[in-house]
Motif scaffolding. Structure first.
Motif, mmCIF file in Angstrom:
data_model
loop_
_atom_site.group_PDB
_atom_site.id
_atom_site.type_symbol
_atom_site.label_atom_id
_atom_site.label_comp_id
_atom_site.label_asym_id
_atom_site.label_seq_id
_atom_site.Cartn_x
_atom_site.Cartn_y
_atom_site.Cartn_z
ATOM 1 N N ALA A 195 0.872 -1.180 0.000
ATOM 2 C CA ALA A 195 0.000 0.000 0.000
ATOM 3 C C ALA A 195 0.910 1.230 0.000
ATOM 4 O O ALA A 195 1.769 1.349 0.858
ATOM 5 C CB ALA A 195 -0.903 -0.002 1.224
ATOM 6 N N PRO A 196 0.736 2.112 -0.982
ATOM 7 C CA PRO A 196 1.716 3.188 -1.168
ATOM 8 C C PRO A 196 1.842 4.150 0.020
ATOM 9 O O PRO A 196 2.947 4.527 0.385
ATOM 10 C CB PRO A 196 1.212 3.926 -2.405
ATOM 11 C CG PRO A 196 0.384 2.925 -3.127
ATOM 12 C CD PRO A 196 -0.239 2.063 -2.066
ATOM 13 N N ASN A 197 0.702 4.570 0.587
ATOM 14 C CA ASN A 197 0.762 5.374 1.806
ATOM 15 C C ASN A 197 1.582 6.648 1.730
ATOM 16 O O ASN A 197 2.399 6.926 2.618
ATOM 17 C CB ASN A 197 1.277 4.523 2.972
ATOM 18 C CG ASN A 197 0.173 3.730 3.623
ATOM 19 O OD1 ASN A 197 -0.901 4.258 3.869
ATOM 20 N ND2 ASN A 197 0.421 2.461 3.890
ATOM 21 N N LEU A 199 2.059 10.237 2.687
ATOM 22 C CA LEU A 199 1.554 10.644 3.997
ATOM 23 C C LEU A 199 0.328 11.551 3.898
ATOM 24 O O LEU A 199 -0.538 11.536 4.776
ATOM 25 C CB LEU A 199 2.648 11.297 4.839
ATOM 26 C CG LEU A 199 2.341 11.202 6.331
ATOM 27 C CD1 LEU A 199 2.289 9.776 6.813
ATOM 28 C CD2 LEU A 199 3.325 11.999 7.142
ATOM 29 N N GLU A 200 0.249 12.325 2.826
ATOM 30 C CA GLU A 200 -0.976 13.105 2.634
ATOM 31 C C GLU A 200 -2.017 12.206 1.983
ATOM 32 O O GLU A 200 -1.822 11.713 0.868
ATOM 33 C CB GLU A 200 -0.721 14.297 1.710
ATOM 34 C CG GLU A 200 -1.984 15.103 1.461
ATOM 35 C CD GLU A 200 -2.000 15.875 0.131
ATOM 36 O OE1 GLU A 200 -2.762 16.824 0.019
ATOM 37 O OE2 GLU A 200 -1.257 15.505 -0.796
ATOM 38 N N PRO A 201 -3.158 11.997 2.641
ATOM 39 C CA PRO A 201 -4.200 11.187 1.993
ATOM 40 C C PRO A 201 -4.746 11.920 0.770
ATOM 41 O O PRO A 201 -4.678 13.147 0.688
ATOM 42 C CB PRO A 201 -5.276 11.070 3.070
ATOM 43 C CG PRO A 201 -4.630 11.474 4.352
ATOM 44 C CD PRO A 201 -3.545 12.425 3.984
ATOM 45 N N ARG A 284 -7.149 7.680 6.387
ATOM 46 C CA ARG A 284 -6.056 6.726 6.138
ATOM 47 C C ARG A 284 -6.608 5.305 5.950
ATOM 48 O O ARG A 284 -6.211 4.587 5.036
ATOM 49 C CB ARG A 284 -5.049 6.756 7.292
ATOM 50 C CG ARG A 284 -3.935 5.722 7.212
ATOM 51 C CD ARG A 284 -3.048 5.896 5.989
ATOM 52 N NE ARG A 284 -2.538 7.250 5.900
ATOM 53 C CZ ARG A 284 -1.938 7.751 4.830
ATOM 54 N NH1 ARG A 284 -1.735 6.998 3.759
ATOM 55 N NH2 ARG A 284 -1.537 9.003 4.802
ATOM 56 N N VAL B 38 -3.306 16.083 9.081
ATOM 57 C CA VAL B 38 -3.890 14.796 9.472
ATOM 58 C C VAL B 38 -3.409 13.743 8.472
ATOM 59 O O VAL B 38 -3.729 13.817 7.293
ATOM 60 C CB VAL B 38 -5.430 14.848 9.464
ATOM 61 C CG1 VAL B 38 -6.005 13.479 9.819
ATOM 62 C CG2 VAL B 38 -5.928 15.894 10.446
ATOM 63 N N GLY B 39 -2.622 12.803 8.956
ATOM 64 C CA GLY B 39 -2.087 11.773 8.063
ATOM 65 C C GLY B 39 -2.679 10.405 8.329
ATOM 66 O O GLY B 39 -2.417 9.462 7.587
ATOM 67 N N CYS B 40 -3.456 10.267 9.408
ATOM 68 C CA CYS B 40 -4.004 8.941 9.700
ATOM 69 C C CYS B 40 -5.216 9.074 10.595
ATOM 70 O O CYS B 40 -5.582 10.169 11.006
ATOM 71 C CB CYS B 40 -2.947 8.041 10.358
ATOM 72 S SG CYS B 40 -2.612 8.451 12.069
ATOM 73 N N ASP B 41 -5.824 7.944 10.890
ATOM 74 C CA ASP B 41 -6.993 7.939 11.774
ATOM 75 C C ASP B 41 -6.801 6.956 12.920
ATOM 76 O O ASP B 41 -7.759 6.514 13.528
ATOM 77 C CB ASP B 41 -8.251 7.607 10.960
ATOM 78 C CG ASP B 41 -8.037 6.431 10.021
ATOM 79 O OD1 ASP B 41 -6.992 5.761 10.132
ATOM 80 O OD2 ASP B 41 -8.902 6.178 9.159
ATOM 81 N N CYS B 99 8.196 16.196 0.682
ATOM 82 C CA CYS B 99 6.857 16.715 0.357
ATOM 83 C C CYS B 99 6.358 17.690 1.407
ATOM 84 O O CYS B 99 5.432 18.450 1.164
ATOM 85 C CB CYS B 99 5.860 15.577 0.185
ATOM 86 S SG CYS B 99 5.245 14.892 1.733
ATOM 87 N N PHE B 101 4.734 17.138 4.154
ATOM 88 C CA PHE B 101 3.473 16.852 4.851
ATOM 89 C C PHE B 101 3.697 16.416 6.298
ATOM 90 O O PHE B 101 2.940 16.794 7.188
ATOM 91 C CB PHE B 101 2.666 15.799 4.092
ATOM 92 C CG PHE B 101 1.222 15.769 4.506
ATOM 93 C CD1 PHE B 101 0.337 16.724 4.035
ATOM 94 C CD2 PHE B 101 0.741 14.813 5.377
ATOM 95 C CE1 PHE B 101 -0.998 16.729 4.432
ATOM 96 C CE2 PHE B 101 -0.589 14.802 5.767
ATOM 97 C CZ PHE B 101 -1.459 15.750 5.298
ATOM 98 N N CYS B 102 4.762 15.636 6.519
ATOM 99 C CA CYS B 102 5.051 15.195 7.894
ATOM 100 C C CYS B 102 5.758 16.280 8.687
ATOM 101 O O CYS B 102 5.885 16.171 9.898
ATOM 102 C CB CYS B 102 5.932 13.942 7.881
ATOM 103 S SG CYS B 102 7.634 14.268 7.354
ATOM 104 N N LEU B 134 5.675 9.348 11.420
ATOM 105 C CA LEU B 134 5.994 8.677 10.159
ATOM 106 C C LEU B 134 6.384 9.696 9.103
ATOM 107 O O LEU B 134 5.774 10.767 8.997
ATOM 108 C CB LEU B 134 4.774 7.914 9.637
ATOM 109 C CG LEU B 134 4.479 6.563 10.271
ATOM 110 C CD1 LEU B 134 3.124 6.055 9.771
ATOM 111 C CD2 LEU B 134 5.572 5.551 9.952
ATOM 112 N N CYS B 135 7.380 9.326 8.288
ATOM 113 C CA CYS B 135 7.686 10.075 7.081
ATOM 114 C C CYS B 135 7.814 9.058 5.962
ATOM 115 O O CYS B 135 8.516 8.069 6.105
ATOM 116 C CB CYS B 135 8.999 10.842 7.225
ATOM 117 S SG CYS B 135 9.487 11.632 5.671
ATOM 118 N N ARG B 136 7.099 9.276 4.863
ATOM 119 C CA ARG B 136 7.185 8.326 3.759
ATOM 120 C C ARG B 136 8.237 8.753 2.738
ATOM 121 O O ARG B 136 8.568 7.972 1.861
ATOM 122 C CB ARG B 136 5.805 8.225 3.084
ATOM 123 C CG ARG B 136 5.630 7.072 2.108
ATOM 124 C CD ARG B 136 5.975 5.709 2.691
ATOM 125 N NE ARG B 136 5.252 4.615 2.045
ATOM 126 C CZ ARG B 136 5.546 3.331 2.243
ATOM 127 N NH1 ARG B 136 6.537 2.979 3.059
ATOM 128 N NH2 ARG B 136 4.832 2.386 1.644
#
Ligand code: FES
Ligand code: FES
Lengths: 786, 160
Positions: A195-197, A199-201, A284, B38-41, B99, B101-102, B134-136
């Protein structure tokens, strides 16, 4: 080189807004009067929809509309498409099933959008979505690509769930090479689903303007122009000139934001229906269900060697899972971005590859960082490593024996490698990794009860995608050039408009470096504009590490034209023949004299136009260019991973990472190294941690960040990153591209290292402690039995 | 609807919000401070980290009413008098973001890491302490370098 020119580690121009919290990502944007969308998604992997009752939802407070596939059809909204035609071995075209933006009649994966609620507030939309009643007739499902052909048929158009059965290479010649081989190495490989993920949805805001009968879409996309093209030409929502797509700051993409998804189409469509801007932002957990996944190959591969350890043939059979529908570029990933790279860095005379692409009841699979090339590299580099062990040859030595040494080199799988020096990157990497003292380190680890291993990956990739004619002949529905426009203002400052899109790559800096270098003006005087179809005429976007090689080449071409025009202006200003004007260090000089004009003088005179007549020269200084590459570029390099394994727990610790890459000419080494770091992290994630798992019913088991292991700082080492340089001969800048290298190289390096440490041939990815521990146990048993 | 009052980046604010309003929603939607992301829930990514009375908190897992009367600092409030915070400078200098975002959450977490762990942070400590972020994009290499340098720079700027 100026302090900000090509090759300088210039600090990024875009950073100020990000470090101060003043970026503008899609969800940061609010439109006056905006309403909110929430999608109701299928809880079943495969089911017929008997009926949908939206009445209870529609009557809730704040609800503006509840829309389903029926309304979509009533409004004649077209399907989403896959833009790359692949033909099977028997000549038949791929079987593309209809993909409506909201399900019509049936659902094909968990997360398939069934309805959308638009409401005044997001909580109201969410509450109402829960009140929609869908009567499903649940059907048997299949999620495992290896079982897809025997599974329940998902789409009428695709018997045995087979999209295509494609092949590349000369089967007879390859079989003959195997028949006379001295040794054959065989591996069964599962390239794990990811899953690419970013960080910005994903997010989208659709806005319809009734006064001009036109739409605007703010969208987390890597290629706004392609989105506009598909949404107008295929989905048919609006003609192209009535649709503006804006990709503002985008928080990472890695491929997953290339594709045209249902949600942005629905947000646009719904905005016209309700007469309000409509915003959708993905959660997410929703992203795990709804964003295209990557990889998911099941492969059997064989490599044949002669008695000197020369590779004489490679035979590969792959089943590629494309999920429930064909996503925008999905068909090309396991074919032309995969099988064409199976020669690796090696002179392999015969290669034959078969790829069966199948539908399953899972979310679509498409490009994810590397896209096909990580899968190819994993096949080749695992086979070479295991082959070396079986033949008793030092793995670097076996690679060296088989390296391609003269260029151009025509592989048996389409590609013509133009330049490279694989020996140089291997040599440098071995030195930096201190390979010769590895046995000493291994003994030292053993004293501490740890198993130490080393693994190599000498990868190659094809970037700078791509010559339009070439990809057209292979089935691509679009050309893959790039466009640029250079606008010089009367004061001499410059705006560059590019069809590339930056979502972390730092184009605002590197592209400005190119302009600063070329025109001799301060980098502060250059702005880079991207991501808006109203500003940039057209562009193909950013993916496949193409923005340096293709996007910047387009800018270089436009700069050539700007310089030519500016020289004409300067010749009038300096009253000299055009042929006598030289442009150097930001100055126009009349050769052999001390007469000169500054860049700013010439820019101003281009616009005030007092020194030439309209018949002689057009005023202004603005030029555009389209650059279509003449070949792919071929970045390559050597990554070496060193691990320690705890035999009691199976836990793998990466204790050393060396990367030596050849990206051709480097514009900004700081940014390039950052790209390498990030790529390695994603590759290590694939090798050790990440796995998108569907159970046999097609339920996604890893549906949140609680279940899907993303690499964290503590999972990763610091990396030693270095470079070698061979210039790319096919573009004016000599650049090759660097965005995907790490993700391509890393998985094989890790698994080669872990299997070396443990002393087994194979460990499936991700090599979790459990998998490694089991491998250690499986190795121990036969020995005890003996 | 209840009223919540707090001080955000030095300014007193108060608003009527639904009880289920999260702090991150309050910041982003009511105050239009969109630097907090907001990067997750599932409270895993740390893109939403802010300081509440000097302590790092995930604003996605905190109701607005829980910080009633508190001092909240977001990424927008870190630079003082037009001068970047040393940790912000360090992230730019060491290319600790791609990017972006994080980044707000990373920087807020890093500053608080220094409050707790001091100015001489070794790599192991930094990596462990980043467990909630997290940082992607960056592979963390340059984030670790940035925090290491930023921590020292915070001492220097405090001494100055
Ligand atoms: S948004 Fe991910 S932890 Fe708060
Ligand atoms: S910089 Fe993109 S997620 Fe960290």
């Amino acid at each position: 080189m100026t302090g900000t020119g090509i090759g300088a580690a210039v600090r990024r121009k875009e950073d100020l807004r990000f470090i101060t919290g003043r970026g503008h990502y899609t969800d940061d944007i609010s439109r006056p009067g905006q309403a909110y969308a929430c999608f109701l998604r299928s809880p079943h992997a495969h089911a017929r929809i008997r009926s949908i009752d939206t009445s209870a939802a529609a009557n809730l407070p704040g609800v503006l509309a509840v829309l389903t596939g029926a309304e979509l059809q009533a409004d004649k909204i077209g399907n989403l498409i896959c833009g790359w035609m692949i033909h099977s071995k028997d000549g038949s075209p791929m079987k593309m099933a209809p993909h409506p933006a909201l399900a019509v009649g049936k659902v094909c994966y968990v997360g398939d959008p069934v309805a959308v609620v638009v409401a005044e507030t997001l909580p109201q939309a969410k509450d109402a979505a829960e009140k929609i009643v869908v009567d499903y007739e649940v059907l048997p499902a299949v999620a495992d690509p290896a079982k897809a052909k025997e599974g329940p048929q998902i789409h009428e158009v695709a018997p045995r769930n087979t999209i295509y059965e494609w092949a590349l290479g000369d089967k007879a010649a390859t079989d003959a090479a195997f028949a006379s081989a001295r040794h054959v190495t065989r591996l069964d490989i599962v390239n794990n689903r990811l899953a690419p993920n970013a960080l910005e949805p994903r997010a989208a805001i659709g806005e319809y303007d009734a006064g001009s009968d036109s739409f605007t879409l703010w969208n987390t996309t890597q290629n706004p122009h392609v989105a506009r093209l598909v949404i107008s030409a295929f989905v048919g929502l609006a003609p192209e000139h009535k649709l503006r797509v804006i990709a503002p700051d985008v928080g990472g993409g890695f491929g997953s934001k290339i594709f045209i998804y249902p949600e942005e189409v629905v947000a646009l469509w719904a905005s016209k229906r309700v007469g309000r801007p409509v915003k959708w932002t993905c959660d997410r957990s929703e992203a795990f269900l709804a964003d295209a996944h990557g990889r998911d190959h099941v492969t059997h591969a064989e490599m044949a060697f002669d008695d000197k350890g020369k590779i004489v043939g490679l035979r590969v059979h792959t089943i590629a899972n494309l999920g429930a529908y064909m996503s925008t570029f999905s068909s090309s990933i396991p074919t032309y971005l995969y099988a064409t790279l199976l020669s690796g860095q090696y002179a392999i005379p015969h290669i034959y590859c078969e790829v069966d692409a199948v539908y399953t009841n899972t979310v679509p699979v498409d490009a994810y960082r590397g896209a096909g090339r990580p899968e190819a590299t994993f096949v080749v580099e695992r086979l070479v490593e295991v082959g070396a062990r079986e033949l008793g040859i030092d793995p670097p030595e076996l690679r060296r024996r088989n390296f391609i040494k003269s260029f151009p080199h025509q592989t048996p799988v389409i590609m013509t490698y133009d330049a490279g020096d694989y020996e140089a990157s291997l040599r440098k990497a071995l030195e930096i990794a201190d390979y010769k003292n590895f046995p000493k380190r291994k003994r030292e680890s053993a004293r501490r009860g740890k198993l130490r291993g080393i693994g190599f990956s000498t990868y190659i990739e094809a970037c700078g995608i791509a010559p339009s004619q070439a990809v057209g002949s292979l089935g691509a529905g679009v050309g893959l050039w790039e466009s640029a426009e250079v606008r010089v203002n009367p004061t001499g400052s410059v705006e560059v408009l590019t069809g590339s899109h930056s979502h972390g790559q730092g184009h605002e800096t590197t592209f400005a470096q190119l302009v600063s270098d070329r025109l001799g003006i301060p980098i502060e005087n250059v702005s880079v504009i991207h991501g808006d179809t109203d500003k940039v005429q057209f562009g193909m976007g950013t993916y496949g590490s193409r923005s340096g090689a293709v996007g910047m080449s387009a800018i270089a071409k436009a700069l050539d034209k700007v310089e030519a025009k500016a020289k004409k202006v300067a010749s009038h200003l300096l009253e000299a023949a055009e042929g006598d004007i030289e442009f150097k260090d930001g100055k126009f000089i009349v050769s052999g004299t001390d007469k000169s004009a500054t860049w700013a003088d010439v820019a101003l005179h281009a616009y005030i136009a007092h020194k030439f007549s309209g018949q002689e020269l057009e005023p202004g200084l603005k030029e555009g260019a389209f650059y279509d590459p003449t070949n792919f570029t071929f970045p390559a390099g050597c990554h070496i991973c060193e691990v320690e394994v705890d035999p009691d727990t199976g836990e793998v610790t990466i204790v050393g990472w060396t990367a030596v890459d050849d990206f051709g000419v480097v514009i900004n080494p700081m940014i390039v190294e950052g790209q390498v770091h990030g790529g390695i992290a994603q590759g290590v994630g694939q090798a050790l941690l990440e796995h998108a798992v569907y159970n046999s019913d097609g339920q996604l088991v890893t549906g949140s960040l609680m279940d899907y292991a993303m690499p964290r700082a503590g999972n990763l080492p610091s990396y030693k990153v270095d470079m070698t340089v061979t210039r790319c001969p096919s573009n004016p800048l000599g650049v090759k591209g660097c965005g995907e290298a790490g993700a391509i190289a890393a998985p094989a390096a890790v698994i080669n290292a872990v299997t070396d440490a443990v002393g087994v041939e194979d460990i499936p990815m991700p090599a979790t402690p459990q998998a490694v521990w089991s491998a250690i146990r499986s190795r121990a048993q036969p020995r005890q039995a003996a | 609807m209840p009223t919540v009052s707090m001080t955000v980046n030095g300014k007193p604010v108060s608003a009527e919000v639904e009880p289920r309003t999260l702090l991150v929603q309050f910041l982003r939607e009511h105050l239009r401070l969109t630097g907090t992301h907001v990067g997750c829930d599932t409270s895993q990514c740390g893109a939403c980290v802010v300081h509440v009375d000097g302590v790092a908190m995930k604003s996605c897992t905190t109701f607005a009413w829980q910080v009633e009367g508190c001092h909240v600092t977001t990424i927008e409030g870190l630079a003082k008098d037009g001068k970047l915070h040393p940790m912000q400078e360090a992230f730019r200098e060491h290319h600790g973001l791609q990017c972006g975002f994080c980044t707000p959450g990373m920087i807020m977490a890093a500053v608080e890491m220094v409050y707790r762990k001091g100015h001489d942070l070794d790599e192991k400590t930094i990596r462990e302490e980043l467990d909630g972020n997290l940082c992607r994009c960056t592979g963390y290499h340059n984030i670790v370098k940035a925090i290491h340098a930023g921590a020292r720079a915070m001492r220097d700027s405090a001494g100055a």
